[in-house]
Enzyme design. Structure first.
Site, short mmCIF file in Angstrom:
data_model
loop_
_atom_site.label_atom_id
_atom_site.label_comp_id
_atom_site.label_asym_id
_atom_site.label_seq_id
_atom_site.Cartn_x
_atom_site.Cartn_y
_atom_site.Cartn_z
N SER A 163 46.74 -21.69 -13.35
CA SER A 163 45.66 -20.73 -13.47
C SER A 163 44.31 -21.44 -13.26
O SER A 163 44.07 -21.99 -12.20
CB SER A 163 45.77 -20.03 -14.84
OG SER A 163 45.07 -18.82 -14.86
N ASP A 248 52.52 -11.65 -10.84
CA ASP A 248 51.07 -11.86 -10.91
C ASP A 248 50.39 -10.66 -10.25
O ASP A 248 51.01 -9.93 -9.46
CB ASP A 248 50.68 -13.15 -10.17
CG ASP A 248 50.56 -14.36 -11.08
OD1 ASP A 248 49.85 -14.24 -12.10
OD2 ASP A 248 51.16 -15.41 -10.79
N HIS A 280 52.63 -14.34 -14.88
CA HIS A 280 51.63 -15.40 -14.89
C HIS A 280 51.92 -16.47 -15.95
O HIS A 280 51.49 -17.62 -15.81
CB HIS A 280 50.25 -14.77 -15.16
CG HIS A 280 49.10 -15.70 -15.00
ND1 HIS A 280 48.57 -16.03 -13.77
CD2 HIS A 280 48.36 -16.39 -15.91
CE1 HIS A 280 47.57 -16.87 -13.92
NE2 HIS A 280 47.41 -17.10 -15.22
#
Length: 306
Positions: A163, A248, A280
């Site tokens: 991320s 995602d 995610h």
């Protein structure tokens, strides 16, 4: 509601989104499919905490090692059973939108990787509001220089980030190592569900503690930087894997695909993987499992297996 950047000819899709839709696209917990948003975040923290406790309990580690002078400039190093100068090192940068997360709950991959002879380094950096994006990028750069200087006989340094951490790892593609007086032995990048163009984030609530301006966003966007002034790979054999989870958000998918395409055009040895049926958070927490597809990809890349 009007989009953020005018009509359909304004370029990037996010500029045509309402503020609400953009917020939704950049809120990963809203896209989980098996758990509720809060439960997914709790589970992610719990798995990270448990994996870190297990890794620390082995005793084969150096904890809170300073890589710089700042209070937050610390890293943890986890070693395999057979320690030597000539180990491959995987250096991990945690996510959390540059404002949350900690090295102390991020040792997801330590067990499976150290079991196969890879040393793992988990890096802390000063998150917002204490740290700015520029400072975070500088700290990550310092941490890599530290690992190279401490272990000059390493068999390759592989950067991995999740991320916001994938963004920080990707910024190392643009680092000026000459200025640092050492060129790290970078052999690969594993960029997991990352953000590579920061401009959309400046229009979301995530920017409140960051206070990122458009200029800040562009200076710290590897996608924008590589498109406007392409950097040549220091080592043409260095591999860059861009991965995104099937679950995602569409914007995270777009960011990953476009960054992969930019890398390919720039001459980088890049590949792209959409990992099946993970969101995610699962895409990272599954690295606690030795048979997980991303764990295997990382090991095969490090040990140069086809």
């Amino acid at each position: 509601m009007d989009g953020l950047g005018g009509g359909p000819k304004c370029g990037a899709p996010w500029k045509r989104m309402s503020k609400e839709e953009l917020e939704n696209q950049y809120s990963p917990s809203r896209w989980v499919v098996r758990l509720g948003a809060e439960e997914a975040l709790r589970t992610y923290s719990q798995i990270g905490n448990e994996a870190t406790k297990r890794a620390q309990a082995t005793g084969r580690n150096l904890l809170d090692v300073p890589y710089g002078d700042g209070e937050g400039e610390k890293l943890d190093i986890y070693f395999p059973e057979a320690v030597s100068e000539a180990l491959p090192f995987l250096v991990f940068f945690h996510g959390g939108y540059w404002q949350s997360g900690s090295k102390d709950s991020s040792a997801f991959m330590v067990g499976p990787l150290t079991a196969q002879g890879v040393a793992v380094v988990i890096v802390a950096y000063d998150i917002a509001p204490k740290g700015t994006l520029d400072q975070m990028v500088d700290q990550v750069t310092q941490s890599i220089v530290f690992v190279q200087k401490e272990y000059p006989g390493n068999q390759g340094i592989y950067l991995c980030g999740h991320s916001a951490g994938a963004h920080l790892a990707a910024m190392m593609l643009l680092a000026n190592w000459t200025k640092r007086g050492v060129t790290p032995n970078l052999k690969g990048f594993f960029l997991v569900s990352g953000i590579y163009d920061l401009e959309p984030v400046t229009h979301t609530s995530e920017n409140a503690p960051l206070l990122t301006t458009l200029e800040d966003a562009q200076r710290n966007s590897p996608q924008w930087r590589l498109k406007t002034s392409p950097a040549q790979p220091v080592d043409p054999a260095c591999r860059v894997l861009v991965t995104v989870g099937q679950h995602d958000s569409p914007e995270f998918h777009r960011q990953s695909r476009e960054f992969y395409q930019t890398l390919r055009r720039g001459g980088w040895k890049a590949s792209f993987e959409e990992l099946h049926d993970v969101d995610h958070f699962e895409i990272l927490w599954n690295l606690t499992q030795k048979d997980y597809v991303l764990t295997q990809i990382i090991l095969k890349t490090i040990f140069q297996e086809s």
